[in-house]
Design an enzyme around this catalytic site. Sequence first.
Site, short mmCIF file in Angstrom:
data_model
loop_
_atom_site.label_atom_id
_atom_site.label_comp_id
_atom_site.label_asym_id
_atom_site.label_seq_id
_atom_site.Cartn_x
_atom_site.Cartn_y
_atom_site.Cartn_z
N GLY A 18 -24.21 22.00 -4.15
CA GLY A 18 -23.56 22.14 -5.61
C GLY A 18 -23.29 23.91 -5.77
CB VAL A 23 -30.13 19.15 -0.48
CG1 VAL A 23 -31.05 18.52 0.23
CG2 VAL A 23 -30.00 20.07 -1.87
CE LYS A 38 -31.54 22.61 -5.54
NZ LYS A 38 -32.74 21.85 -7.16
CG ASP A 132 -29.42 18.47 -15.24
OD1 ASP A 132 -28.36 17.74 -15.66
OD2 ASP A 132 -29.02 19.26 -13.84
#
Length: 210
Positions: A18, A23, A38, A132
Amino acid sequence: MGAWVVPGYTEARELGAGASGRVVLATHEETGMPVAVKYLSERFRSDEAFVRGFRSEARLLGTLDTPHVVGFYEYVEAPRGAAIVMELVDGVALRALIAREGSTGPEAALVVLKGSLLGLAAAHRAGVVHRDYKPENVLVAADGSSKLVDFGIAAGRGARPGVAGTPAYMAPEQWNGAPASPAADVYAATATFFECLTGRKPFSGDNFAE
């Protein structure tokens, strides 16, 4: 010079990426245990605000002792990078299931969401607001159980971390920068449940402003 790798782990493949990082699937060299690592994106490594947020994610994840949230193993920071080592969840994102299977009945949706909702409840009991919750952050195993992942913008209850989130799942107060509240997570979970039932988001737009 190659990308920085957490010492003691051997990378196998990338699981996802992202804007803020990636990851990877890795193996702990001493035990042979597979893990998910991550990594903070290299372009944010020199941005103290992003590094601080990454540390905060690790700290919050470490406070949650529940099988319904991805497990935290360790946080590693070095001059060349930072990483969170986590439990490897053998499953797929709810987003992929919705895309593949389409809408579901209410009972099926609740079965799939149950684990992640219990994870959300555990976070709230610990004073953590996820901020989120969405289909991308619900990992579903082959047996239908689920776990909550990605505490990248999580905050302590009552904190004012600023406006952040995924537009289609953000409660009105989250858009307004109000103090972090479990109610905003409940809104996001309800929007996700709606999407499971209908195959579409409750509100949509062609761009961020809409």
